[in-house]
Design an enzyme around this catalytic site. Structure first.
Site: not given
Length: 467
Positions: A322-324
């Site tokens: 989700w972060h990257g």
């Protein structure tokens, strides 16, 4: 439009002036327009995407509530998840997955030229996608009734203080505040002003002054020593905390000035004694979202120990992704999942009563584990992770550059720690001992002086805008 810019200050003054002059129903329309202006200032082309996602989930929410047949409800919630995750997946992960597939096939000797697309990541898409998904999922679960009025739901999704970097506010919490008249009290204003000031201090004094220290190492064109890597990771730990929690504080302060309460998102995470406690203190709105909408539906801790460890690993892997869209984020997620699984296996759910010394040692140890995770998180590639690890093992030389890094690493986190140790992260510092007598005006004055004298010349973007 950055919070830490004169443009935003002018924008907010105009918004607040109109907000206090307008009646309740007109307030929501004004907030919707202002939020779209705020978002459009980043890139007007993505306003249509935000509006499309909002409209689809608004009508799907009403269909879900009106449908009584179980299979039909399941089909509708699947449609909602596919649309939301499809939008997120295309804009955030398309090139990553297509490049990874191409590399895998070439490793097998199969020639493959991936169809590369120049996809621009819409700012805040990860945040408002999760927020919108929780709306339809909660209606499906029977925890929420649909919000009446498309403009009210659109205001909820696009509410500008938390639109681009959270906190992830669930419609079940924000919805009633959008639908009911809001009464702004003196407490709202004083707490809001304090949170905005405190957030600015953490962003422009702590985070922005540590950023050059971090970038000097992680962007170095030549190899650096293990000591420099270690110091850079320590600096990044406080940079990302000051940057992200500073944004959250500003967002919550802006909301309070309008009589709207946004989710508490950080609770002194670096005093955590174990991985489970860390995730109850860090990015609380995301960790609780992952728990309620992913970990528990996967089975949570209801099955065997192996199934629980699997659920923890899957949850944190997806949390990392989700972060990257990069392998270092996946590796970071796997690392966090492994920490949680190991802690669960060792502790077996038993609460320990520790002495001050033992608790201090646990805090110190957990901080080191957290910092290794931040090393994985910040690294630009797997090759850089390897480079840093090799340097830490083979070249632990104290260089002149390392010596120059010591002052900012000790000074800025030191000030932050001193204030947090006293203020205890409360919204209303007037409850702290001595605040009303002397320490309150002194603290505000010191923070203002630090912000004025240590603010960077150029306004720096917030780190989580890229996620």
């Amino acid at each position: 439009m950055l919070f830490n810019s004169w443009t935003f200050l002018l924008f907010f003054v105009v918004v607040m002036t109109l907000y206090y002059l307008l009646p309740f129903k007109a307030q929501n329309w004004m907030l919707l327009i202002a939020s779209y202006v705020f978002y459009g200032a980043w890139d007007w082309r993505f306003l249509g995407l935000l509006a499309l996602s909002t409209t689809i989930d608004y009508y799907l929410g009403h269909l879900l509530y009106a449908t009584r047949e179980v299979r039909a409800k399941k089909r509708l919630i699947v449609v909602s998840c596919i649309i939301n995750l499809g939008i997120l997946g295309f804009f955030k992960y398309y090139n990553f997955f297509i490049d990874s597939a191409g590399a895998f096939l070439r490793g097998l000797g199969i020639e493959f030229v991936p169809p590369f697309l120049h996809v621009i990541l819409p700012v805040g898409v990860s945040f408002y996608t999760f927020q919108s998904m929780s709306y339809t999922i909660d209606i499906y679960r029977g925890h929420l009734k649909p919000i009446e009025g498309l403009h009210n739901y659109a205001t909820l999704v696009a509410f500008f203080p938390q639109l681009v970097a959270g906190p992830i506010v669930r419609p079940v919490d924000l919805g009633p505040q959008i639908l009911r008249p809001r009464h702004v009290t003196r407490t709202h204003l004083t707490e809001g002003a304090w949170l905005i000031l405190w957030g600015f201090f953490k962003k422009v004094v702590v985070a922005d002054n540590l950023a050059p220290v971090v970038d000097r190492v992680f962007s170095s064109p030549v190899p650096v020593s293990g000591v420099e890597w270690m110091l850079a990771v320590y600096a990044f730990a406080f940079q990302i905390y000051g940057d992200f929690s500073g944004y959250t504080d500003i967002a919550r302060g802006l909301g309070k000035c309008m009589g709207i309460e946004l989710s508490f998102n950080f609770n002194l995470p670096y005093i955590a004694t174990n991985p489970a406690e860390f995730w109850k203190r860090w990015h609380i709105s995301l960790s609780s979202w992952l728990r309620d909408y992913l970990y528990i539906p996967l089975g949570g801790n209801r099955g065997t120990s192996l199934q629980t460890y699997r659920n923890l690993m899957l949850t944190m892997l997806l949390g990392g992704l989700w972060h990257g869209a990069a392998w270092n984020f996946i590796l970071w997620g796997a690392y966090q999942g492994a920490l949680l699984a190991i802690h669960r296996a060792v502790s077996r759910g038993k609460a320990a009563s520790d002495s001050f010394l033992l608790k201090s040692l646990k805090v110190f140890g957990m901080f080191q584990l957290t910092c290794f995770g931040w090393f994985l998180f910040r690294a630009g590639s797997l090759a850089q992770i390897k480079e840093g690890l090799v340097a830490l093992v083979t070249n632990f030389t104290f260089t002149q550059n390392a010596a120059s890094m010591l002052f900012p690493i000790l000074f800025f986190p030191g000030i932050l720690f001193a204030f947090e140790a006293w203020l205890r992260n409360v919204d209303n510092p007037a409850t702290r001992p001595g605040w009303k007598l002397f320490f309150g005006p002194a603290t505000v004055g010191i923070l203002l002086i630090l912000i004025i004298f240590f603010s960077p010349i150029e306004n720096a973007s917030f780190l989580y805008f890229q996620f």
